[in-house]
Design a protein around this motif. Sequence first.
Motif, PDB file in Angstrom:
ATOM      1  N   PHE A 210       0.797  -1.230   0.000  1.00 27.17           N
ATOM      2  CA  PHE A 210       0.000   0.000   0.000  1.00 27.17           C
ATOM      3  C   PHE A 210       0.831   1.282   0.000  1.00 27.17           C
ATOM      4  CE2 PHE A 210      -0.086  -2.219   4.110  1.00 27.17           C
ATOM      5  CZ  PHE A 210       0.638  -1.342   4.907  1.00 27.17           C
ATOM      6  N   TRP A 211       2.152   1.182  -0.088  1.00 28.22           N
ATOM      7  CA  TRP A 211       3.013   2.354  -0.257  1.00 28.22           C
ATOM      8  C   TRP A 211       4.040   2.069  -1.345  1.00 28.22           C
ATOM      9  CZ3 TRP A 211       3.860   2.738   5.706  1.00 28.22           C
ATOM     10  CH2 TRP A 211       2.793   3.449   6.275  1.00 28.22           C
ATOM     11  N   ALA A 212       4.457   3.102  -2.061  1.00 26.55           N
ATOM     12  CA  ALA A 212       5.466   2.925  -3.109  1.00 26.55           C
ATOM     13  C   ALA A 212       6.236   4.230  -3.319  1.00 26.55           C
ATOM     14  CB  ALA A 212       4.790   2.491  -4.419  1.00 26.55           C
ATOM     15  N   PRO A 213       7.559   4.111  -3.586  1.00 26.30           N
ATOM     16  CA  PRO A 213       8.364   2.887  -3.624  1.00 26.30           C
ATOM     17  C   PRO A 213       8.705   2.407  -2.218  1.00 26.30           C
ATOM     18  CG  PRO A 213       9.741   4.786  -4.047  1.00 26.30           C
ATOM     19  CD  PRO A 213       8.348   5.304  -3.933  1.00 26.30           C
ATOM     20  N   TYR A 214       8.394   1.174  -1.945  1.00 25.81           N
ATOM     21  CA  TYR A 214       8.598   0.588  -0.613  1.00 25.81           C
ATOM     22  C   TYR A 214       8.963  -0.875  -0.847  1.00 25.81           C
ATOM     23  CZ  TYR A 214       7.697   1.027   4.468  1.00 25.81           C
ATOM     24  OH  TYR A 214       7.809   1.124   5.837  1.00 25.81           O
ATOM     25  N   GLU A 251       1.487  12.295 -13.804  1.00 26.96           N
ATOM     26  CA  GLU A 251       0.267  11.896 -13.098  1.00 26.96           C
ATOM     27  C   GLU A 251       0.355  10.470 -12.543  1.00 26.96           C
ATOM     28  OE1 GLU A 251      -2.414  13.528 -12.233  1.00 26.96           O
ATOM     29  OE2 GLU A 251      -1.705  15.407 -13.112  1.00 26.96           O
ATOM     30  N   LYS A 252       1.188   9.641 -13.164  1.00 26.12           N
ATOM     31  CA  LYS A 252       1.308   8.248 -12.721  1.00 26.12           C
ATOM     32  C   LYS A 252       2.026   8.117 -11.383  1.00 26.12           C
ATOM     33  CE  LYS A 252       3.194   7.153 -16.646  1.00 26.12           C
ATOM     34  NZ  LYS A 252       3.834   6.415 -17.761  1.00 26.12           N
ATOM     35  N   PHE A 253       2.716   9.189 -10.960  1.00 23.74           N
ATOM     36  CA  PHE A 253       3.524   9.099  -9.742  1.00 23.74           C
ATOM     37  C   PHE A 253       3.274  10.242  -8.759  1.00 23.74           C
ATOM     38  CE2 PHE A 253       6.304   7.627 -13.370  1.00 23.74           C
ATOM     39  CZ  PHE A 253       5.984   6.275 -13.220  1.00 23.74           C
ATOM     40  N   ARG A 254       2.292  11.083  -9.047  1.00 27.64           N
ATOM     41  CA  ARG A 254       2.101  12.290  -8.249  1.00 27.64           C
ATOM     42  C   ARG A 254       1.617  11.974  -6.828  1.00 27.64           C
ATOM     43  NH1 ARG A 254      -0.606  17.186 -11.241  1.00 27.64           N
ATOM     44  NH2 ARG A 254       1.482  17.151 -12.168  1.00 27.64           N
ATOM     45  N   THR A 255       0.786  10.964  -6.683  1.00 28.27           N
ATOM     46  CA  THR A 255       0.280  10.582  -5.360  1.00 28.27           C
ATOM     47  C   THR A 255       0.713   9.162  -5.034  1.00 28.27           C
ATOM     48  OG1 THR A 255      -1.788   9.655  -6.205  1.00 28.27           O
ATOM     49  CG2 THR A 255      -1.753  12.036  -5.710  1.00 28.27           C
ATOM     50  N   ASN A 256       0.627   8.806  -3.762  1.00 27.36           N
ATOM     51  CA  ASN A 256       1.007   7.458  -3.357  1.00 27.36           C
ATOM     52  C   ASN A 256       0.127   6.417  -4.028  1.00 27.36           C
ATOM     53  OD1 ASN A 256       2.360   5.400  -1.579  1.00 27.36           O
ATOM     54  ND2 ASN A 256       0.266   5.206  -0.844  1.00 27.36           N
ATOM     55  N   VAL A 260       1.450   3.351  -6.264  1.00 24.51           N
ATOM     56  CA  VAL A 260       1.146   1.941  -6.001  1.00 24.51           C
ATOM     57  C   VAL A 260       0.580   1.289  -7.266  1.00 24.51           C
ATOM     58  CG1 VAL A 260      -0.366   0.376  -4.719  1.00 24.51           C
ATOM     59  CG2 VAL A 260       0.845   2.204  -3.510  1.00 24.51           C
ATOM     60  N   LYS A 261      -0.315   1.983  -7.922  1.00 28.46           N
ATOM     61  CA  LYS A 261      -0.937   1.464  -9.144  1.00 28.46           C
ATOM     62  C   LYS A 261       0.094   1.245 -10.250  1.00 28.46           C
ATOM     63  CE  LYS A 261      -4.676   2.490 -12.401  1.00 28.46           C
ATOM     64  NZ  LYS A 261      -5.737   3.478 -12.773  1.00 28.46           N
ATOM     65  N   ASN A 262       1.082   2.133 -10.310  1.00 28.70           N
ATOM     66  CA  ASN A 262       2.093   2.076 -11.371  1.00 28.70           C
ATOM     67  C   ASN A 262       3.458   1.662 -10.818  1.00 28.70           C
ATOM     68  OD1 ASN A 262       0.532   3.261 -13.778  1.00 28.70           O
ATOM     69  ND2 ASN A 262       0.161   4.754 -12.148  1.00 28.70           N
ATOM     70  N   ARG A 263       3.438   0.831  -9.795  1.00 19.48           N
ATOM     71  CA  ARG A 263       4.654   0.444  -9.085  1.00 19.48           C
ATOM     72  C   ARG A 263       5.718  -0.140 -10.014  1.00 19.48           C
ATOM     73  NH1 ARG A 263       5.692  -1.075  -3.775  1.00 19.48           N
ATOM     74  NH2 ARG A 263       3.467  -1.141  -3.264  1.00 19.48           N
ATOM     75  N   GLU A 265       6.394   0.240 -13.221  1.00 18.43           N
ATOM     76  CA  GLU A 265       7.077   1.233 -14.044  1.00 18.43           C
ATOM     77  C   GLU A 265       7.991   2.119 -13.194  1.00 18.43           C
ATOM     78  OE1 GLU A 265       6.087   4.916 -17.128  1.00 18.43           O
ATOM     79  OE2 GLU A 265       4.464   3.600 -16.426  1.00 18.43           O
ATOM     80  N   LEU A 266       7.479   2.512 -12.026  1.00 16.16           N
ATOM     81  CA  LEU A 266       8.280   3.343 -11.122  1.00 16.16           C
ATOM     82  C   LEU A 266       9.528   2.592 -10.667  1.00 16.16           C
ATOM     83  CD1 LEU A 266       8.706   5.885  -9.404  1.00 16.16           C
ATOM     84  CD2 LEU A 266       7.227   4.835  -7.652  1.00 16.16           C
ATOM     85  N   HIS A 267       9.343   1.336 -10.331  1.00 11.98           N
ATOM     86  CA  HIS A 267      10.475   0.519  -9.882  1.00 11.98           C
ATOM     87  C   HIS A 267      11.561   0.479 -10.952  1.00 11.98           C
ATOM     88  CE1 HIS A 267      12.255  -2.757  -7.416  1.00 11.98           C
ATOM     89  NE2 HIS A 267      12.791  -3.087  -8.588  1.00 11.98           N
ATOM     90  N   GLU A 268      11.178   0.263 -12.181  1.00  9.05           N
ATOM     91  CA  GLU A 268      12.156   0.172 -13.273  1.00  9.05           C
ATOM     92  C   GLU A 268      12.923   1.482 -13.453  1.00  9.05           C
ATOM     93  OE1 GLU A 268       9.789  -1.106 -16.549  1.00  9.05           O
ATOM     94  OE2 GLU A 268       9.713  -3.201 -15.877  1.00  9.05           O
ATOM     95  N   LEU A 269      12.220   2.614 -13.328  1.00 10.67           N
ATOM     96  CA  LEU A 269      12.868   3.919 -13.473  1.00 10.67           C
ATOM     97  C   LEU A 269      13.886   4.155 -12.361  1.00 10.67           C
ATOM     98  CD1 LEU A 269       9.724   5.987 -14.459  1.00 10.67           C
ATOM     99  CD2 LEU A 269      11.712   5.558 -15.929  1.00 10.67           C
ATOM    100  N   LEU A 270      13.491   3.820 -11.134  1.00 10.99           N
ATOM    101  CA  LEU A 270      14.400   4.001 -10.004  1.00 10.99           C
ATOM    102  C   LEU A 270      15.556   3.002 -10.072  1.00 10.99           C
ATOM    103  CD1 LEU A 270      11.807   4.557  -7.138  1.00 10.99           C
ATOM    104  CD2 LEU A 270      13.283   6.279  -8.190  1.00 10.99           C
ATOM    105  N   GLN A 271      15.232   1.770 -10.436  1.00 16.00           N
ATOM    106  CA  GLN A 271      16.274   0.742 -10.506  1.00 16.00           C
ATOM    107  C   GLN A 271      17.335   1.094 -11.551  1.00 16.00           C
ATOM    108  OE1 GLN A 271      16.874  -2.244  -8.525  1.00 16.00           O
ATOM    109  NE2 GLN A 271      18.732  -1.641  -9.586  1.00 16.00           N
ATOM    110  N   ASP A 272      16.906   1.689 -12.642  1.00 18.64           N
ATOM    111  CA  ASP A 272      17.861   2.118 -13.671  1.00 18.64           C
ATOM    112  C   ASP A 272      18.875   3.098 -13.092  1.00 18.64           C
ATOM    113  OD1 ASP A 272      18.711   2.373 -16.552  1.00 18.64           O
ATOM    114  OD2 ASP A 272      18.149   4.453 -16.145  1.00 18.64           O
ATOM    115  N   LYS A 273      18.387   3.991 -12.228  1.00 14.45           N
ATOM    116  CA  LYS A 273      19.270   4.969 -11.588  1.00 14.45           C
ATOM    117  C   LYS A 273      20.195   4.294 -10.578  1.00 14.45           C
ATOM    118  CE  LYS A 273      20.014   9.482 -11.442  1.00 14.45           C
ATOM    119  NZ  LYS A 273      20.262  10.292 -12.655  1.00 14.45           N
ATOM    120  N   PHE A 274      19.607   3.433  -9.740  1.00 16.41           N
ATOM    121  CA  PHE A 274      20.404   2.770  -8.699  1.00 16.41           C
ATOM    122  C   PHE A 274      21.435   1.818  -9.288  1.00 16.41           C
ATOM    123  CE2 PHE A 274      16.507   3.430  -5.847  1.00 16.41           C
ATOM    124  CZ  PHE A 274      17.073   4.521  -5.208  1.00 16.41           C
TER     125      PHE A 274
END
Length: 365
Positions: A210-214, A251-256, A260-263, A265-274
């Motif tokens: 229920f939280w992202a990125p978590y 809009e896909k990442f503006r709110t928690n 969560v809904k777009n976790r 895609e968000l994970h892939e973007l952050l993972q690319d950076k990390f």
Amino acid sequence: MYRVIELGHVISAPFAGEMLAHLGFEVIKVEPIQGDPSRRDDVMGDSMFIFNNRGKKSIAIDLRSKKGKEVFLKLIKESHVLIENLSPYTMEKLGFDEKTLFSLNPSLVYCSIKGYPKGKYENLPAFGTIIESVSGIMDANGKARLPASITDMNTSTYCVITILYALLMKKPGHYRVNIVQADAVWLGYYLIEYEKFGKVFEGGKDELPFWAPYELFRSEEGDEFYLAVNDDVKFSKLCKLLRLENLLNDEKFRTNSARVKNRKELHELLQDKFSRMKLDDIINLLSENDIPVAKMNKLKDVVNADFIEWEKRYNSNILIPKLPLPGSLDNKREPNLGENTMEILRELGYNEEEIKVMIKENIVK
């Protein structure tokens, strides 16, 4: 000093007794002549027994014999607390029903650990993993069992709280703690979520649903670390630190809830950076800016970890995690089977000849 009689085996009652021993109670472990089954295991060895039984005394009694019952009831008369996790109605079959126990000791605090409440389910198997399957814990955990004996040990904690409550409030009596209920309590707000919204969170993943990125990420070296962003402020700070400000206007990442809904895609973007950052750099950067993050340690990393308080087993280099309670079991050991039998029998008023006869007749060991 409070005296506790622990009439149990394996995990739930012994771990409750261990916590009380840690707090300074005198704990007498009443074992069958052959001993607690966890004293020897062809896979675990005595690891389980060591952890659950340091600092106790042991008396081995055949409770099926008339003389053995007499010894046990004398112990009850001279004690403050009784813990047991035997199968339903075993105490009554042995002759240790409530009326008998409380007629001898009206001040007794008696706590039973059982699998289920009294009624149609009470005779079902009460193994911790079986109850995880029944209670919903296994489903919520992605069909995986919990590690170690967490379900049983959780119930042990409720048993100890109940005992301390009864002693503090001066309310003797027979209390009962059910393992399935302790499991259900763990799922409390998941169950409310289902009742209110019909949602079931998928388990068996590292991510908090229920939280992202978590969730877990990997560094350039391939080391895993856990990132926990639980609000928009932390997410905004994270994006700025990683120079991903463009995500804040998406809009896909503006709110928690959107994250969560777009976790994925968000994970892939952050993972690319990390993936282009060293672990130490990630940990330092995020920690210095108050974003919760930690390396994921494996069990082999945790042994000897300096962020955990350790105690040593008596005359050994084995390290044991200290219970997070007042007191200590440092440098104490688990008792040998029947190690304190003669000492306890003498305290109860038996003479040497009577003790020799009981040993010869295999009533005690």
